[in-house]
Design a protein around this motif. Structure first.
Motif, PDB file in Angstrom:
ATOM      1  N   PHE A 290      -9.913  77.954  25.516  1.00 13.98           N
ATOM      2  CA  PHE A 290      -9.597  76.973  24.493  1.00 13.98           C
ATOM      3  C   PHE A 290      -8.238  76.344  24.768  1.00 13.98           C
ATOM      4  O   PHE A 290      -7.295  77.040  25.154  1.00 13.98           O
ATOM      5  CB  PHE A 290      -9.554  77.620  23.101  1.00 13.98           C
ATOM      6  N   ALA A 291      -8.152  75.042  24.574  1.00 13.04           N
ATOM      7  CA  ALA A 291      -6.878  74.330  24.553  1.00 13.04           C
ATOM      8  C   ALA A 291      -6.663  73.922  23.101  1.00 13.04           C
ATOM      9  O   ALA A 291      -7.451  73.174  22.534  1.00 13.04           O
ATOM     10  CB  ALA A 291      -6.912  73.108  25.455  1.00 13.04           C
ATOM     11  N   LEU A 292      -5.607  74.447  22.497  1.00 13.05           N
ATOM     12  CA  LEU A 292      -5.303  74.163  21.100  1.00 13.05           C
ATOM     13  C   LEU A 292      -4.161  73.153  21.044  1.00 13.05           C
ATOM     14  O   LEU A 292      -3.058  73.431  21.523  1.00 13.05           O
ATOM     15  CB  LEU A 292      -4.914  75.448  20.379  1.00 13.05           C
ATOM     16  N   PHE A 293      -4.439  72.013  20.500  1.00 14.07           N
ATOM     17  CA  PHE A 293      -3.447  70.956  20.340  1.00 14.07           C
ATOM     18  C   PHE A 293      -2.828  71.155  18.963  1.00 14.07           C
ATOM     19  O   PHE A 293      -3.377  70.716  17.954  1.00 14.07           O
ATOM     20  CB  PHE A 293      -4.102  69.585  20.449  1.00 14.07           C
ATOM     21  N   GLU A 294      -1.696  71.837  18.932  1.00 14.44           N
ATOM     22  CA  GLU A 294      -1.038  72.172  17.680  1.00 14.44           C
ATOM     23  C   GLU A 294       0.060  71.159  17.398  1.00 14.44           C
ATOM     24  O   GLU A 294       1.014  71.024  18.173  1.00 14.44           O
ATOM     25  CB  GLU A 294      -0.443  73.580  17.773  1.00 14.44           C
ATOM     26  N   GLY A 295      -0.082  70.437  16.313  1.00 12.99           N
ATOM     27  CA  GLY A 295       0.890  69.407  15.965  1.00 12.99           C
ATOM     28  C   GLY A 295       0.218  68.324  15.163  1.00 12.99           C
ATOM     29  O   GLY A 295      -0.681  68.598  14.367  1.00 12.99           O
ATOM     30  N   SER A 296       0.612  67.095  15.397  1.00 14.78           N
ATOM     31  CA  SER A 296       0.041  65.998  14.612  1.00 14.78           C
ATOM     32  C   SER A 296      -0.124  64.748  15.472  1.00 14.78           C
ATOM     33  O   SER A 296       0.537  64.579  16.491  1.00 14.78           O
ATOM     34  CB  SER A 296       0.935  65.688  13.409  1.00 14.78           C
ATOM     35  N   ILE A 297      -1.020  63.917  15.016  1.00 19.67           N
ATOM     36  CA  ILE A 297      -1.234  62.609  15.635  1.00 19.67           C
ATOM     37  C   ILE A 297      -0.272  61.635  14.958  1.00 19.67           C
ATOM     38  O   ILE A 297      -0.073  61.680  13.745  1.00 19.67           O
ATOM     39  CB  ILE A 297      -2.696  62.147  15.450  1.00 19.67           C
ATOM     40  N   LYS A 298       0.328  60.783  15.742  1.00 19.42           N
ATOM     41  CA  LYS A 298       1.258  59.802  15.189  1.00 19.42           C
ATOM     42  C   LYS A 298       0.548  58.949  14.134  1.00 19.42           C
ATOM     43  O   LYS A 298      -0.647  58.647  14.261  1.00 19.42           O
ATOM     44  CB  LYS A 298       1.835  58.939  16.303  1.00 19.42           C
ATOM     45  N   THR A 299       1.267  58.584  13.119  1.00 15.19           N
ATOM     46  CA  THR A 299       0.721  57.857  11.978  1.00 15.19           C
ATOM     47  C   THR A 299      -0.076  56.634  12.414  1.00 15.19           C
ATOM     48  O   THR A 299       0.398  55.821  13.218  1.00 15.19           O
ATOM     49  CB  THR A 299       1.860  57.429  11.026  1.00 15.19           C
ATOM     50  N   GLY A 300      -1.301  56.548  11.891  1.00 17.06           N
ATOM     51  CA  GLY A 300      -2.171  55.411  12.162  1.00 17.06           C
ATOM     52  C   GLY A 300      -2.846  55.435  13.518  1.00 17.06           C
ATOM     53  O   GLY A 300      -3.505  54.462  13.905  1.00 17.06           O
ATOM     54  N   LYS A 301      -2.709  56.528  14.273  1.00 16.95           N
ATOM     55  CA  LYS A 301      -3.218  56.573  15.647  1.00 16.95           C
ATOM     56  C   LYS A 301      -4.423  57.511  15.823  1.00 16.95           C
ATOM     57  O   LYS A 301      -4.865  57.719  16.950  1.00 16.95           O
ATOM     58  CB  LYS A 301      -2.100  57.018  16.599  1.00 16.95           C
ATOM     59  N   THR A 302      -4.956  58.067  14.751  1.00 14.55           N
ATOM     60  CA  THR A 302      -6.030  59.062  14.876  1.00 14.55           C
ATOM     61  C   THR A 302      -7.247  58.505  15.596  1.00 14.55           C
ATOM     62  O   THR A 302      -7.768  59.134  16.527  1.00 14.55           O
ATOM     63  CB  THR A 302      -6.427  59.612  13.495  1.00 14.55           C
ATOM     64  N   ASP A 303      -7.730  57.351  15.186  1.00 19.72           N
ATOM     65  CA  ASP A 303      -8.926  56.783  15.819  1.00 19.72           C
ATOM     66  C   ASP A 303      -8.680  56.471  17.290  1.00 19.72           C
ATOM     67  O   ASP A 303      -9.542  56.739  18.136  1.00 19.72           O
ATOM     68  CB  ASP A 303      -9.395  55.527  15.083  1.00 19.72           C
ATOM     69  N   ALA A 304      -7.519  55.930  17.609  1.00 23.08           N
ATOM     70  CA  ALA A 304      -7.203  55.608  19.001  1.00 23.08           C
ATOM     71  C   ALA A 304      -7.081  56.885  19.835  1.00 23.08           C
ATOM     72  O   ALA A 304      -7.526  56.918  20.998  1.00 23.08           O
ATOM     73  CB  ALA A 304      -5.911  54.791  19.074  1.00 23.08           C
ATOM     74  N   PHE A 305      -6.492  57.939  19.260  1.00 18.42           N
ATOM     75  CA  PHE A 305      -6.384  59.225  19.954  1.00 18.42           C
ATOM     76  C   PHE A 305      -7.765  59.767  20.267  1.00 18.42           C
ATOM     77  O   PHE A 305      -8.058  60.148  21.407  1.00 18.42           O
ATOM     78  CB  PHE A 305      -5.598  60.216  19.087  1.00 18.42           C
ATOM     79  N   ARG A 306      -8.631  59.803  19.280  1.00 17.21           N
ATOM     80  CA  ARG A 306      -9.980  60.339  19.479  1.00 17.21           C
ATOM     81  C   ARG A 306     -10.754  59.524  20.507  1.00 17.21           C
ATOM     82  O   ARG A 306     -11.449  60.094  21.347  1.00 17.21           O
ATOM     83  CB  ARG A 306     -10.726  60.388  18.151  1.00 17.21           C
ATOM     84  N   LYS A 307     -10.632  58.220  20.458  1.00 16.70           N
ATOM     85  CA  LYS A 307     -11.324  57.363  21.428  1.00 16.70           C
ATOM     86  C   LYS A 307     -10.804  57.629  22.845  1.00 16.70           C
ATOM     87  O   LYS A 307     -11.586  57.720  23.793  1.00 16.70           O
ATOM     88  CB  LYS A 307     -11.165  55.891  21.061  1.00 16.70           C
ATOM     89  N   ALA A 308      -9.490  57.758  22.996  1.00 13.89           N
ATOM     90  CA  ALA A 308      -8.910  58.027  24.313  1.00 13.89           C
ATOM     91  C   ALA A 308      -9.403  59.368  24.863  1.00 13.89           C
ATOM     92  O   ALA A 308      -9.733  59.472  26.045  1.00 13.89           O
ATOM     93  CB  ALA A 308      -7.384  58.006  24.231  1.00 13.89           C
ATOM     94  N   VAL A 309      -9.473  60.376  24.004  1.00 14.89           N
ATOM     95  CA  VAL A 309      -9.967  61.686  24.441  1.00 14.89           C
ATOM     96  C   VAL A 309     -11.415  61.568  24.908  1.00 14.89           C
ATOM     97  O   VAL A 309     -11.775  62.038  25.989  1.00 14.89           O
ATOM     98  CB  VAL A 309      -9.826  62.730  23.308  1.00 14.89           C
ATOM     99  N   ILE A 310     -12.250  60.929  24.092  1.00 13.40           N
ATOM    100  CA  ILE A 310     -13.676  60.813  24.426  1.00 13.40           C
ATOM    101  C   ILE A 310     -13.891  59.958  25.673  1.00 13.40           C
ATOM    102  O   ILE A 310     -14.669  60.319  26.560  1.00 13.40           O
ATOM    103  CB  ILE A 310     -14.462  60.254  23.228  1.00 13.40           C
ATOM    104  N   ASP A 311     -13.206  58.843  25.754  1.00 13.61           N
ATOM    105  CA  ASP A 311     -13.428  57.908  26.862  1.00 13.61           C
ATOM    106  C   ASP A 311     -12.777  58.354  28.174  1.00 13.61           C
ATOM    107  O   ASP A 311     -13.335  58.127  29.245  1.00 13.61           O
ATOM    108  CB  ASP A 311     -12.903  56.517  26.508  1.00 13.61           C
ATOM    109  N   ARG A 312     -11.601  58.968  28.079  1.00 10.45           N
ATOM    110  CA  ARG A 312     -10.836  59.251  29.290  1.00 10.45           C
ATOM    111  C   ARG A 312     -10.837  60.717  29.719  1.00 10.45           C
ATOM    112  O   ARG A 312     -10.777  61.000  30.914  1.00 10.45           O
ATOM    113  CB  ARG A 312      -9.397  58.770  29.104  1.00 10.45           C
ATOM    114  N   LEU A 313     -10.882  61.632  28.756  1.00 14.43           N
ATOM    115  CA  LEU A 313     -10.786  63.049  29.109  1.00 14.43           C
ATOM    116  C   LEU A 313     -12.132  63.758  29.187  1.00 14.43           C
ATOM    117  O   LEU A 313     -12.348  64.560  30.100  1.00 14.43           O
ATOM    118  CB  LEU A 313      -9.866  63.780  28.125  1.00 14.43           C
TER     119      LEU A 313
END
Length: 109
Positions: free
Chosen positions: A5-28
């Motif tokens: 497991f890779a646990l990403f402990e912390g927070s997503i910068k304000t207003g960036k949740t959708d962009a973060f999730r898209k980047a993970v799905i599309d790029r990682l």
């Protein structure tokens, strides 16, 4: 069977949740799926947590048949590329730390 497991402990910068999730799905996700010997790749985005619980906006679980297969995957070109891309994505969207845990997978259907 083991799961790393890779646990990403912390927070997503304000207003960036959708962009973060898209980047993970599309790029990682395409890179993680290339890890040699990986039997299962699970990407879990957090929607809720208990009051006072630490925040984990992303938990990645990759299942392997054994430690030797996992060790080889961690030295693969896809893994090295994914580390670079993870750095780019976390630098843009994430504030926190990433830590890894290797577990024995016990599945009870």
């Amino acid at each position: 069977m083991i799961t790393r497991f890779a646990l990403f402990e912390g927070s997503i910068k304000t207003g960036k949740t959708d962009a973060f999730r898209k980047a993970v799905i599309d790029r990682l996700v395409p890179l993680w799926r290339q890890f040699p010997g990986a039997q299962d790749v699970r990407v879990m985005f957090s929607d809720e947590r208990d009051a006072g619980a630490p925040e984990f906006p992303l938990i990645l679980g990759v299942t392997y048949p054994d430690i030797a297969t996992m060790t080889a995957a961690l030295d693969s070109p896809a893994r090295h590329q994914s580390k670079a891309v993870t750095g780019e994505i976390t630098g843009e969207f994430f504030e926190g730390r990433i830590h890894h845990h290797v577990t024995q997978a016990n599945i009870y259907a």
